[in-house]
Write a protein that holds these residues in place. Sequence first.
Motif, mmCIF file in Angstrom:
data_model
loop_
_atom_site.group_PDB
_atom_site.id
_atom_site.type_symbol
_atom_site.label_atom_id
_atom_site.label_comp_id
_atom_site.label_asym_id
_atom_site.label_seq_id
_atom_site.Cartn_x
_atom_site.Cartn_y
_atom_site.Cartn_z
ATOM 1 N N ALA A 1 0.617 -1.990 -0.096
ATOM 2 C CA ALA A 1 -0.042 -0.302 -0.250
ATOM 3 C C ALA A 1 0.693 0.955 0.030
ATOM 4 N N HIS A 2 1.826 1.241 1.096
ATOM 5 C CA HIS A 2 2.728 2.726 0.859
ATOM 6 C C HIS A 2 3.282 2.304 -0.843
ATOM 7 N N ASP A 3 3.552 1.353 -1.431
ATOM 8 C CA ASP A 3 4.420 1.745 -2.441
ATOM 9 C C ASP A 3 3.771 2.015 -3.472
ATOM 10 N N SER A 4 2.452 1.443 -2.926
ATOM 11 C CA SER A 4 1.483 1.898 -4.163
ATOM 12 C C SER A 4 1.561 3.730 -4.293
ATOM 13 N N TYR A 5 0.816 3.936 -2.917
ATOM 14 C CA TYR A 5 0.814 4.957 -2.791
ATOM 15 C C TYR A 5 1.838 6.429 -2.929
ATOM 16 N N LYS A 6 3.417 6.274 -2.659
ATOM 17 C CA LYS A 6 4.547 6.580 -3.014
ATOM 18 C C LYS A 6 4.517 6.785 -4.814
ATOM 19 N N PHE A 7 3.579 5.709 -5.374
ATOM 20 C CA PHE A 7 4.021 5.357 -7.366
ATOM 21 C C PHE A 7 3.082 7.226 -7.553
ATOM 22 N N LEU A 8 1.624 6.808 -6.405
ATOM 23 C CA LEU A 8 1.342 7.599 -7.533
ATOM 24 C C LEU A 8 1.362 9.368 -6.853
ATOM 25 N N VAL A 9 1.915 8.897 -6.236
ATOM 26 C CA VAL A 9 2.305 11.178 -5.969
ATOM 27 C C VAL A 9 3.555 11.251 -6.840
ATOM 28 N N LYS A 10 3.991 10.872 -7.133
ATOM 29 C CA LYS A 10 5.672 10.907 -8.289
ATOM 30 C C LYS A 10 4.607 10.738 -9.633
ATOM 31 N N TRP A 11 4.092 10.131 -9.750
ATOM 32 C CA TRP A 11 2.981 9.964 -11.293
ATOM 33 C C TRP A 11 2.278 10.564 -11.415
ATOM 34 N N PHE A 12 1.711 11.859 -10.124
ATOM 35 C CA PHE A 12 1.080 12.853 -10.840
ATOM 36 C C PHE A 12 1.814 14.170 -10.560
ATOM 37 N N GLU A 13 2.964 13.617 -10.566
ATOM 38 C CA GLU A 13 4.557 15.070 -10.649
ATOM 39 C C GLU A 13 4.923 14.512 -12.132
ATOM 40 N N LYS A 14 4.482 13.392 -12.971
ATOM 41 C CA LYS A 14 4.919 13.341 -14.144
ATOM 42 C C LYS A 14 3.869 13.600 -15.261
ATOM 43 N N PHE A 15 2.834 13.664 -14.576
ATOM 44 C CA PHE A 15 1.589 13.781 -15.124
ATOM 45 C C PHE A 15 0.432 15.119 -14.893
ATOM 46 N N PRO A 16 1.463 16.384 -14.558
ATOM 47 C CA PRO A 16 0.418 17.267 -13.939
ATOM 48 C C PRO A 16 -1.581 17.921 -13.943
ATOM 49 N N GLN A 17 -0.738 17.429 -15.279
ATOM 50 C CA GLN A 17 -2.044 17.453 -16.117
ATOM 51 C C GLN A 17 -3.546 16.991 -15.673
ATOM 52 N N TYR A 18 -2.845 15.570 -14.739
ATOM 53 C CA TYR A 18 -4.168 14.486 -14.220
ATOM 54 C C TYR A 18 -3.979 15.670 -12.317
ATOM 55 N N LYS A 19 -3.405 16.135 -12.358
ATOM 56 C CA LYS A 19 -3.606 16.708 -11.142
ATOM 57 C C LYS A 19 -4.779 17.083 -10.725
ATOM 58 N N GLU B 1 -7.507 21.825 -1.479
ATOM 59 C CA GLU B 1 -8.003 21.181 -2.664
ATOM 60 C C GLU B 1 -6.934 20.359 -2.910
ATOM 61 N N PRO B 2 -7.230 18.946 -2.341
ATOM 62 C CA PRO B 2 -5.933 18.106 -2.698
ATOM 63 C C PRO B 2 -5.879 17.515 -3.987
ATOM 64 N N LEU B 3 -4.012 17.891 -4.919
ATOM 65 C CA LEU B 3 -3.738 17.466 -5.840
ATOM 66 C C LEU B 3 -4.372 15.499 -6.251
ATOM 67 N N ILE B 4 -4.571 14.999 -5.455
ATOM 68 C CA ILE B 4 -5.008 13.634 -5.520
ATOM 69 C C ILE B 4 -6.373 13.878 -6.100
ATOM 70 N N ASN B 5 -7.263 13.891 -6.372
ATOM 71 C CA ASN B 5 -8.797 14.160 -5.712
ATOM 72 C C ASN B 5 -9.051 12.953 -5.685
ATOM 73 N N PHE B 6 -9.178 12.119 -4.682
ATOM 74 C CA PHE B 6 -9.467 11.188 -4.696
ATOM 75 C C PHE B 6 -11.686 10.538 -4.295
ATOM 76 N N LYS B 7 -11.984 10.469 -5.114
ATOM 77 C CA LYS B 7 -13.602 10.595 -4.539
ATOM 78 C C LYS B 7 -14.165 8.795 -4.614
ATOM 79 N N GLY B 8 -13.516 7.954 -4.998
ATOM 80 C CA GLY B 8 -14.028 6.987 -4.131
ATOM 81 C C GLY B 8 -13.322 5.462 -4.807
ATOM 82 N N PHE B 9 -13.977 4.712 -4.463
ATOM 83 C CA PHE B 9 -13.897 3.088 -5.025
ATOM 84 C C PHE B 9 -14.505 2.454 -5.331
ATOM 85 N N MET B 10 -14.057 0.923 -6.170
ATOM 86 C CA MET B 10 -15.144 0.203 -6.513
ATOM 87 C C MET B 10 -14.625 -1.069 -6.747
ATOM 88 N N VAL B 11 -14.819 -2.069 -6.355
ATOM 89 C CA VAL B 11 -13.934 -3.320 -5.802
ATOM 90 C C VAL B 11 -14.938 -4.968 -6.197
#
Lengths: 272, 148
Positions: free
Chosen positions: A134-152, A189-199
Amino acid sequence: SAAAAAASGLAGERVTYLPGQPPVDFDMYSGYVTVDKRAGRSLFYWLQEAPAAAQPAPLVLWLNGGPGCSSVAYGASEELGAFRIRPDGATLFLNDYRWNKVANILFLDSPAGVGFSYTNTTSDLYDSGDKRTAHDSYKFLVKWFEKFPQYKYRDFYIAGESYAGITLLWHYVPQLSQLVYRNNKGVKEPLINFKGFMVGNAVTDDYHDYIGTFEYWWNHGIISDGTYRLLNASCVHDSGEHPAPACLAALNASTVEQGDIDMYSLYTPTCN
Amino acid sequence: CTERYSTEYYNRPEVQRALHANVTGINYTWATCSDILNDNWRDSPRSVLPIYHELIAAGLRIWVFSGDTDAVVPLTATRYSIDALGLPTTVSWYPWYDAMKVGGWSQVYKGLSLVTVRGAGHEVPLHRPRQALILFKHFLQGKPMPDA
């Protein structure tokens, strides 16, 4: 989009053409994000964007799990991804019901050691678990959004299946969701604009899942009365990931009674 | 046999180059699942229900779906677990429709939507791709599954 990719320095990650692919109306990017420099753990992602006409569409992270199974192998290649692979193992055809018709789909292989994701520390493969994943995936997300700022600030969802994946355990999606939610707390205004999840087909609680699983096996006629009683007696208070010997013995007995069927889809012929 | 096709495709060097993958030249073939990881998995809590309670309280959109011909994580397992959350029901069990046919069933709780997909196995989009896309669109729109 090529110009946009070049401008954002992503030209090197743009997937211009996949061998055997048909013409497409959307862009793709793929590559690595390092989540632990010291250990040398890098996670592989594949982004299948929505067509220009559908933008700005939400961003959806898809996680298969296993644990240890690949989102590229399952989510991207035989479920919701843009392509299906032909039996020749060399050519692709478009999935008419691909989810990137309405959203930008980000496939992530996590943890390191899954699919193309790798680690330079071999012991990582022998001591992975929910927390580090979970922590690695979160770190991935934070860095990925820096790569793809258009998705912030874009609407962001997480989706997945089973252990987020393919076998009897399932936790990635709610755990990562919890990390994203907790790290967003208090941020206006979080840049990871998390709205929910589906499983989907998700193991959620070992006790209740065992009870429901054995009941299903019994009332779908794939185990005997005796095995049904044995499973309930020896497993329901046990761990799903590390079952005790008595539970394993009961599960093995049930496997013999089930016969050569596809437990992932009861009425689908097995692959011979 | 789809896993066989992907194993062949993603081990092609030209495919790995196109995907900017395998940059370190791992010395093992690409596989759909890693047995080493799976067999040596460490920490794994017995329940994620507490996380559901926390995130429902936070007001996030939470949908749970289930293909009803899956025997690995069957619909009944999901129903017992969702029931254990003790959430009030806001829309009771109803069939949802796709082109005049029952695509599955759904129940809406306070803070969570449960949707089944009729005839789908563990990998719902593999077995019922059209219904899976309908499910996904309704999730993104936050709209209950169509009851007519």
